[in-house]
Design a protein around this motif. Structure first.
Motif, PDB file in Angstrom:
ATOM      1  N   MET A 212       0.707  -1.445   0.042  1.00  0.00           N
ATOM      2  CA  MET A 212       0.456  -0.107  -0.088  1.00  0.00           C
ATOM      3  C   MET A 212       1.188   1.062   0.048  1.00  0.00           C
ATOM      4  N   GLU A 213       0.734   1.940  -0.766  1.00  0.00           N
ATOM      5  CA  GLU A 213       1.589   3.287  -0.904  1.00  0.00           C
ATOM      6  C   GLU A 213       0.489   4.221  -0.290  1.00  0.00           C
ATOM      7  N   HIS A 214       1.695   4.726   0.476  1.00  0.00           N
ATOM      8  CA  HIS A 214       0.387   5.649   1.651  1.00  0.00           C
ATOM      9  C   HIS A 214       1.192   8.024   0.924  1.00  0.00           C
ATOM     10  N   THR A 215       0.236   8.332   1.481  1.00  0.00           N
ATOM     11  CA  THR A 215       0.947   9.892   0.683  1.00  0.00           C
ATOM     12  C   THR A 215       1.193  10.906   1.263  1.00  0.00           C
ATOM     13  N   LEU A 216       2.572  10.961   1.287  1.00  0.00           N
ATOM     14  CA  LEU A 216       3.659  11.793   2.106  1.00  0.00           C
ATOM     15  C   LEU A 216       3.279  13.595   1.576  1.00  0.00           C
ATOM     16  N   THR A 217       3.673  14.689   2.721  1.00  0.00           N
ATOM     17  CA  THR A 217       3.549  15.947   2.352  1.00  0.00           C
ATOM     18  C   THR A 217       4.342  16.228   1.224  1.00  0.00           C
ATOM     19  N   ARG A 218       4.827  17.470   1.077  1.00  0.00           N
ATOM     20  CA  ARG A 218       6.459  17.308   0.602  1.00  0.00           C
ATOM     21  C   ARG A 218       7.548  17.843   1.637  1.00  0.00           C
ATOM     22  N   ASP A 219       7.084  18.023   2.657  1.00  0.00           N
ATOM     23  CA  ASP A 219       8.095  17.867   3.729  1.00  0.00           C
ATOM     24  C   ASP A 219       9.069  16.426   3.913  1.00  0.00           C
ATOM     25  N   ALA A 220       7.916  15.221   3.987  1.00  0.00           N
ATOM     26  CA  ALA A 220       7.698  14.315   4.298  1.00  0.00           C
ATOM     27  C   ALA A 220       9.000  13.775   2.306  1.00  0.00           C
TER      28      ALA A 220
ATOM     29  N   ASP B  96      13.332   4.875  17.163  1.00  0.00           N
ATOM     30  CA  ASP B  96      13.104   4.824  17.953  1.00  0.00           C
ATOM     31  C   ASP B  96      13.533   5.846  19.209  1.00  0.00           C
ATOM     32  N   ILE B  97      13.162   5.807  20.892  1.00  0.00           N
ATOM     33  CA  ILE B  97      12.820   6.543  21.618  1.00  0.00           C
ATOM     34  C   ILE B  97      14.099   7.541  21.302  1.00  0.00           C
ATOM     35  N   CYS B  98      15.424   7.482  21.365  1.00  0.00           N
ATOM     36  CA  CYS B  98      16.358   8.356  21.676  1.00  0.00           C
ATOM     37  C   CYS B  98      16.299   8.978  20.490  1.00  0.00           C
ATOM     38  N   GLY B  99      15.375   9.431  19.589  1.00  0.00           N
ATOM     39  CA  GLY B  99      15.547   9.910  18.641  1.00  0.00           C
ATOM     40  C   GLY B  99      16.328   9.208  17.369  1.00  0.00           C
ATOM     41  N   ASN B 100      16.345   7.597  17.016  1.00  0.00           N
ATOM     42  CA  ASN B 100      17.089   7.269  15.980  1.00  0.00           C
ATOM     43  C   ASN B 100      16.429   6.950  15.224  1.00  0.00           C
ATOM     44  N   TYR B 101      16.492   7.161  13.505  1.00  0.00           N
ATOM     45  CA  TYR B 101      15.866   5.849  13.026  1.00  0.00           C
ATOM     46  C   TYR B 101      16.606   4.997  12.086  1.00  0.00           C
ATOM     47  N   THR B 102      15.629   3.931  11.428  1.00  0.00           N
ATOM     48  CA  THR B 102      16.483   3.190  10.816  1.00  0.00           C
ATOM     49  C   THR B 102      15.350   3.368   8.897  1.00  0.00           C
ATOM     50  N   LEU B 103      16.427   3.151   8.362  1.00  0.00           N
ATOM     51  CA  LEU B 103      15.409   3.310   6.865  1.00  0.00           C
ATOM     52  C   LEU B 103      14.365   2.043   6.670  1.00  0.00           C
ATOM     53  N   THR B 104      13.212   1.578   6.681  1.00  0.00           N
ATOM     54  CA  THR B 104      12.742   0.052   6.195  1.00  0.00           C
ATOM     55  C   THR B 104      12.887  -0.496   5.041  1.00  0.00           C
ATOM     56  N   ASP B 105      12.410  -1.340   4.730  1.00  0.00           N
ATOM     57  CA  ASP B 105      13.242  -1.659   3.464  1.00  0.00           C
ATOM     58  C   ASP B 105      11.350  -1.510   2.723  1.00  0.00           C
ATOM     59  N   SER B 106      10.449  -0.913   3.224  1.00  0.00           N
ATOM     60  CA  SER B 106       9.060  -0.468   2.748  1.00  0.00           C
ATOM     61  C   SER B 106       9.913   0.896   1.825  1.00  0.00           C
ATOM     62  N   GLY B 107      10.446   2.034   3.094  1.00  0.00           N
ATOM     63  CA  GLY B 107      10.807   3.000   2.282  1.00  0.00           C
ATOM     64  C   GLY B 107      11.953   2.625   1.369  1.00  0.00           C
ATOM     65  N   ILE B 108      12.963   1.964   1.000  1.00  0.00           N
ATOM     66  CA  ILE B 108      13.751   1.298   0.455  1.00  0.00           C
ATOM     67  C   ILE B 108      12.625   0.794  -0.895  1.00  0.00           C
ATOM     68  N   ILE B 109      11.871   0.373  -0.896  1.00  0.00           N
ATOM     69  CA  ILE B 109      11.225  -0.223  -2.133  1.00  0.00           C
ATOM     70  C   ILE B 109      10.353   0.429  -2.396  1.00  0.00           C
ATOM     71  N   PHE B 110      10.006   1.750  -2.198  1.00  0.00           N
ATOM     72  CA  PHE B 110       9.608   2.866  -2.514  1.00  0.00           C
ATOM     73  C   PHE B 110      10.170   3.689  -3.376  1.00  0.00           C
TER      74      PHE B 110
ATOM     75  N   LYS C 239       9.975  15.197   0.374  1.00  0.00           N
ATOM     76  CA  LYS C 239      12.320  15.638   0.951  1.00  0.00           C
ATOM     77  C   LYS C 239      12.735  15.063   2.103  1.00  0.00           C
ATOM     78  N   ALA C 240      12.257  14.514   3.126  1.00  0.00           N
ATOM     79  CA  ALA C 240      12.648  14.048   4.289  1.00  0.00           C
ATOM     80  C   ALA C 240      13.507  12.490   3.607  1.00  0.00           C
ATOM     81  N   LEU C 241      12.684  12.392   2.856  1.00  0.00           N
ATOM     82  CA  LEU C 241      13.494  10.843   2.369  1.00  0.00           C
ATOM     83  C   LEU C 241      13.885  10.078   1.717  1.00  0.00           C
ATOM     84  N   ALA C 242      13.401  11.576   0.057  1.00  0.00           N
ATOM     85  CA  ALA C 242      15.601  11.491  -0.682  1.00  0.00           C
ATOM     86  C   ALA C 242      15.851  11.877   0.435  1.00  0.00           C
ATOM     87  N   THR C 243      15.923  13.165   1.272  1.00  0.00           N
ATOM     88  CA  THR C 243      17.321  13.005   1.963  1.00  0.00           C
ATOM     89  C   THR C 243      18.085  12.075   2.536  1.00  0.00           C
ATOM     90  N   ILE C 244      16.588  10.877   3.780  1.00  0.00           N
ATOM     91  CA  ILE C 244      18.082  10.171   3.999  1.00  0.00           C
ATOM     92  C   ILE C 244      17.660   9.231   3.413  1.00  0.00           C
TER      93      ILE C 244
END
Length: 101
Positions: free
Chosen positions: A1-9, A66-80, A11-16
């Protein structure tokens, strides 16, 4: 399922994703290339545009935070991102540049 993202999101995903691809190109293992530690002073990890969009990207399941503010790019994000045309990614990354005087 593809999600609709805001322009800011978008840009953030493309940066990551761009940082992830750069890490992989330099020989880093996927397991570490997808992880962004905010304590490491990694410019991508602490970028305000990215951190402001993490909740939205997490809801879309493109990153896992995670609770500390760290994050992991998921396989779903990579595939997208892999299924997007390169021109679209470049457009997302340049979106905010049009607002800088």
């Amino acid at each position: 399922m593809e999600h609709t993202l805001t322009r800011d999101a978008k840009k953030a995903l493309a940066t990551i994703y761009k940082a992830y691809k750069s890490r992989r190109a330099s020989g880093e293992a996927k397991s570490s290339a997808v992880y962004f530690d905010t304590e490491s002073h990694d410019a991508t990890a602490i970028d305000a545009a990215v951190s402001d969009s993490l909740a939205e990207l997490s809801n879309a399941k493109y990153v896992k935070t995670d609770i500390c503010g760290n994050y992991t790019l998921t396989d779903s994000g990579i595939i997208f991102m892999e299924n997007l045309p390169v021109g679209t990614i470049k457009e997302w990354l340049s979106f905010s540049a049009q607002f800088i005087p």
